[in-house]
Design a protein around this motif. Structure first.
Motif, PDB file in Angstrom:
ATOM      1  N   ALA A 174      -3.333   3.012   6.745  1.00 48.33           N
ATOM      2  CA  ALA A 174      -2.922   2.283   5.546  1.00 48.33           C
ATOM      3  C   ALA A 174      -4.113   1.750   4.754  1.00 48.33           C
ATOM      4  N   PHE A 175      -5.309   1.770   5.366  1.00 47.33           N
ATOM      5  CA  PHE A 175      -6.505   1.228   4.731  1.00 47.33           C
ATOM      6  C   PHE A 175      -7.508   2.365   4.564  1.00 47.33           C
ATOM      7  N   PHE A 176      -7.877   2.674   3.338  1.00 47.54           N
ATOM      8  CA  PHE A 176      -8.820   3.769   3.143  1.00 47.54           C
ATOM      9  C   PHE A 176      -9.512   3.637   1.794  1.00 47.54           C
ATOM     10  N   ALA A 177     -10.566   4.427   1.634  1.00 47.56           N
ATOM     11  CA  ALA A 177     -11.307   4.437   0.372  1.00 47.56           C
ATOM     12  C   ALA A 177     -10.836   5.614  -0.469  1.00 47.56           C
ATOM     13  N   SER A 178     -10.673   5.397  -1.745  1.00 51.74           N
ATOM     14  CA  SER A 178     -10.245   6.459  -2.645  1.00 51.74           C
ATOM     15  C   SER A 178     -11.435   7.322  -3.036  1.00 51.74           C
ATOM     16  N   ALA A 179     -11.153   8.371  -3.806  1.00 45.91           N
ATOM     17  CA  ALA A 179     -12.219   9.256  -4.281  1.00 45.91           C
ATOM     18  C   ALA A 179     -13.194   8.512  -5.192  1.00 45.91           C
ATOM     19  N   LEU A 180     -12.749   7.399  -5.753  1.00 45.08           N
ATOM     20  CA  LEU A 180     -13.601   6.597  -6.628  1.00 45.08           C
ATOM     21  C   LEU A 180     -14.333   5.509  -5.859  1.00 45.08           C
ATOM     22  N   SER A 181     -14.215   5.550  -4.521  1.00 44.89           N
ATOM     23  CA  SER A 181     -14.883   4.605  -3.626  1.00 44.89           C
ATOM     24  C   SER A 181     -14.288   3.196  -3.675  1.00 44.89           C
ATOM     25  N   ASP A 182     -13.129   3.044  -4.290  1.00 51.21           N
ATOM     26  CA  ASP A 182     -12.439   1.758  -4.271  1.00 51.21           C
ATOM     27  C   ASP A 182     -11.631   1.645  -2.979  1.00 51.21           C
ATOM     28  N   TYR A 183     -11.705   0.464  -2.359  1.00 49.68           N
ATOM     29  CA  TYR A 183     -10.965   0.266  -1.122  1.00 49.68           C
ATOM     30  C   TYR A 183      -9.496   0.056  -1.456  1.00 49.68           C
ATOM     31  N   PHE A 184      -8.629   0.793  -0.789  1.00 51.05           N
ATOM     32  CA  PHE A 184      -7.207   0.791  -1.124  1.00 51.05           C
ATOM     33  C   PHE A 184      -6.394   0.445   0.119  1.00 51.05           C
ATOM     34  N   VAL A 185      -5.404  -0.420  -0.077  1.00 50.68           N
ATOM     35  CA  VAL A 185      -4.504  -0.809   1.003  1.00 50.68           C
ATOM     36  C   VAL A 185      -3.087  -0.490   0.572  1.00 50.68           C
ATOM     37  N   ARG A 186      -2.369   0.223   1.410  1.00 57.06           N
ATOM     38  CA  ARG A 186      -0.985   0.553   1.108  1.00 57.06           C
ATOM     39  C   ARG A 186      -0.125  -0.048   2.221  1.00 57.06           C
ATOM     40  N   TYR A 187       0.538  -1.160   1.946  1.00 57.96           N
ATOM     41  CA  TYR A 187       1.362  -1.834   2.939  1.00 57.96           C
ATOM     42  C   TYR A 187       2.720  -1.150   3.072  1.00 57.96           C
ATOM     43  N   THR A 188       3.450  -1.531   4.123  1.00 56.18           N
ATOM     44  CA  THR A 188       4.848  -1.130   4.235  1.00 56.18           C
ATOM     45  C   THR A 188       5.619  -1.778   3.097  1.00 56.18           C
ATOM     46  N   GLU A 189       6.406  -0.984   2.381  1.00 57.79           N
ATOM     47  CA  GLU A 189       7.101  -1.479   1.198  1.00 57.79           C
ATOM     48  C   GLU A 189       8.596  -1.184   1.307  1.00 57.79           C
ATOM     49  N   LEU A 190       9.413  -2.120   0.848  1.00 57.23           N
ATOM     50  CA  LEU A 190      10.842  -1.881   0.714  1.00 57.23           C
ATOM     51  C   LEU A 190      11.052  -0.977  -0.492  1.00 57.23           C
ATOM     52  N   SER A 191      11.736   0.142  -0.297  1.00 57.78           N
ATOM     53  CA  SER A 191      11.906   1.105  -1.386  1.00 57.78           C
ATOM     54  C   SER A 191      12.855   0.539  -2.443  1.00 57.78           C
ATOM     55  N   THR A 192      12.491   0.743  -3.699  1.00 59.21           N
ATOM     56  CA  THR A 192      13.279   0.239  -4.817  1.00 59.21           C
ATOM     57  C   THR A 192      13.983   1.398  -5.521  1.00 59.21           C
ATOM     58  N   THR A 193      14.886   1.044  -6.416  1.00 57.10           N
ATOM     59  CA  THR A 193      15.565   2.063  -7.212  1.00 57.10           C
ATOM     60  C   THR A 193      14.552   2.860  -8.031  1.00 57.10           C
ATOM     61  N   ARG A 194      13.524   2.185  -8.519  1.00 61.43           N
ATOM     62  CA  ARG A 194      12.477   2.873  -9.282  1.00 61.43           C
ATOM     63  C   ARG A 194      11.753   3.890  -8.405  1.00 61.43           C
ATOM     64  N   ASP A 195      11.477   3.520  -7.147  1.00 64.53           N
ATOM     65  CA  ASP A 195      10.816   4.461  -6.229  1.00 64.53           C
ATOM     66  C   ASP A 195      11.650   5.727  -6.064  1.00 64.53           C
ATOM     67  N   VAL A 196      12.954   5.549  -5.892  1.00 65.29           N
ATOM     68  CA  VAL A 196      13.839   6.697  -5.696  1.00 65.29           C
ATOM     69  C   VAL A 196      13.846   7.579  -6.935  1.00 65.29           C
ATOM     70  N   GLY A 197      13.713   6.951  -8.104  1.00 60.52           N
ATOM     71  CA  GLY A 197      13.654   7.722  -9.336  1.00 60.52           C
ATOM     72  C   GLY A 197      12.439   8.633  -9.416  1.00 60.52           C
ATOM     73  N   TYR A 198      11.404   8.290  -8.661  1.00 60.38           N
ATOM     74  CA  TYR A 198      10.187   9.106  -8.609  1.00 60.38           C
ATOM     75  C   TYR A 198      10.083   9.878  -7.287  1.00 60.38           C
ATOM     76  N   ALA A 199      11.231  10.183  -6.676  1.00 64.34           N
ATOM     77  CA  ALA A 199      11.244  10.840  -5.369  1.00 64.34           C
ATOM     78  C   ALA A 199      10.486  12.166  -5.369  1.00 64.34           C
ATOM     79  N   ARG A 200      10.447  12.850  -6.509  1.00 68.95           N
ATOM     80  CA  ARG A 200       9.750  14.141  -6.566  1.00 68.95           C
ATOM     81  C   ARG A 200       8.271  14.005  -6.227  1.00 68.95           C
ATOM     82  N   GLY A 201       7.721  12.798  -6.379  1.00 67.90           N
ATOM     83  CA  GLY A 201       6.304  12.598  -6.123  1.00 67.90           C
ATOM     84  C   GLY A 201       5.892  12.813  -4.681  1.00 67.90           C
ATOM     85  N   ILE A 202       6.834  12.704  -3.741  1.00 63.18           N
ATOM     86  CA  ILE A 202       6.438  12.868  -2.340  1.00 63.18           C
ATOM     87  C   ILE A 202       6.151  14.322  -1.986  1.00 63.18           C
ATOM     88  N   ARG A 203       6.434  15.247  -2.911  1.00 65.41           N
ATOM     89  CA  ARG A 203       6.050  16.649  -2.656  1.00 65.41           C
ATOM     90  C   ARG A 203       4.556  16.765  -2.416  1.00 65.41           C
TER      91      ARG A 203
END
Length: 228
Positions: free
Chosen positions: A74-103
């Motif tokens: 969940a903790f990593f550096a991006s290609a731009l060398s910025d430190y990024f944290v992605r926590y566990t998130e409760l999925s929202t209706t907006r997230d489901v609307g972008y479901a195609r992104g998980i491809r």
């Protein structure tokens, strides 16, 4: 690097949490869940996928009450060398609307588990140290206690049922480790639900907040020269 890894693996001494090969395997999320379930832990319904249709069906099955996690660290550096944290998130209706992104990025989805509190269980050899994290006391940590809010998130020593303590010890052993930091949920109706194990999880903040002698246990383990 390969030579150094080979030399470390061949040393006749205790390695905490284990050799590099063992450590790498123990980090695998799907394998962790499989082993934990085999040992009798309750595990949330879980989906590993990059298929939008599977995600939408899983979302429907659980009435929209699902969380999303990265399939790796969940903790990593991006290609731009910025430190990024992605926590566990409760999925929202907006997230489901972008479901195609998980491809483009396989994700882990789990049914949301209601919490009375969360537990960090640190296993050192045969010793088990359980700490309560009262993550529901503040909105900031409600869905992921790693959003540290120490001022308003109480920590305390927790006494596990003997059967759950045995399961935690058995999980670390089954994975070939001598150390592991296990995350559990204690539900409002008193069930212990397994989330994951971090074979290299931090512990010092738990020791400082609760007084659990985890550092002493690690020192004892290393001095004993135990390798299993």
């Amino acid at each position: 690097l390969e030579l150094l890894a080979d030399l470390w693996a061949s040393l006749p001494c205790a390695q905490v949490p284990g050799t590099q090969a063992v450590y790498g395997r123990a980090e695998l999320k799907a394998m962790q869940l499989e082993v934990a379930a085999k040992l009798g832990f309750e595990v949330p319904p879980t989906l590993f996928t990059n298929d939008p249709r599977e995600l939408l069906e899983f979302h429907r099955q659980h009435d929209g009450r699902i969380v999303s996690k990265l399939a790796s660290a969940a903790f990593f550096a991006s290609a731009l060398s910025d430190y990024f944290v992605r926590y566990t998130e409760l999925s929202t209706t907006r997230d489901v609307g972008y479901a195609r992104g998980i491809r483009h990025c396989p994700m882990i989805f789990q049914a949301y588990v209601e919490k009375r509190l969360e537990l960090r269980v640190t296993v050192v050899g045969e010793r088990v140290f359980a700490a309560e994290i009262h993550s529901q006391e503040t909105e900031h940590t409600r869905h992921d206690w790693r959003r540290y809010d120490h001022a308003t998130t109480p920590h305390a020593v927790h006494v596990l049922p003997p059967s759950v303590e045995d399961q935690c010890r058995a999980l670390v052993t089954e994975l070939g480790l001598v150390y592991g930091a296990i995350d559990l949920i204690l539900t409002p109706d008193g069930r212990y639900v397994f989330l994951e194990i971090n074979p290299n999880g931090q512990y010092l903040w738990i020791e400082n907040r609760t007084g659990l002698p985890i550092s002493d246990a690690i020192a004892d383990l290393l001095m004993s020269r135990r390798t299993s």
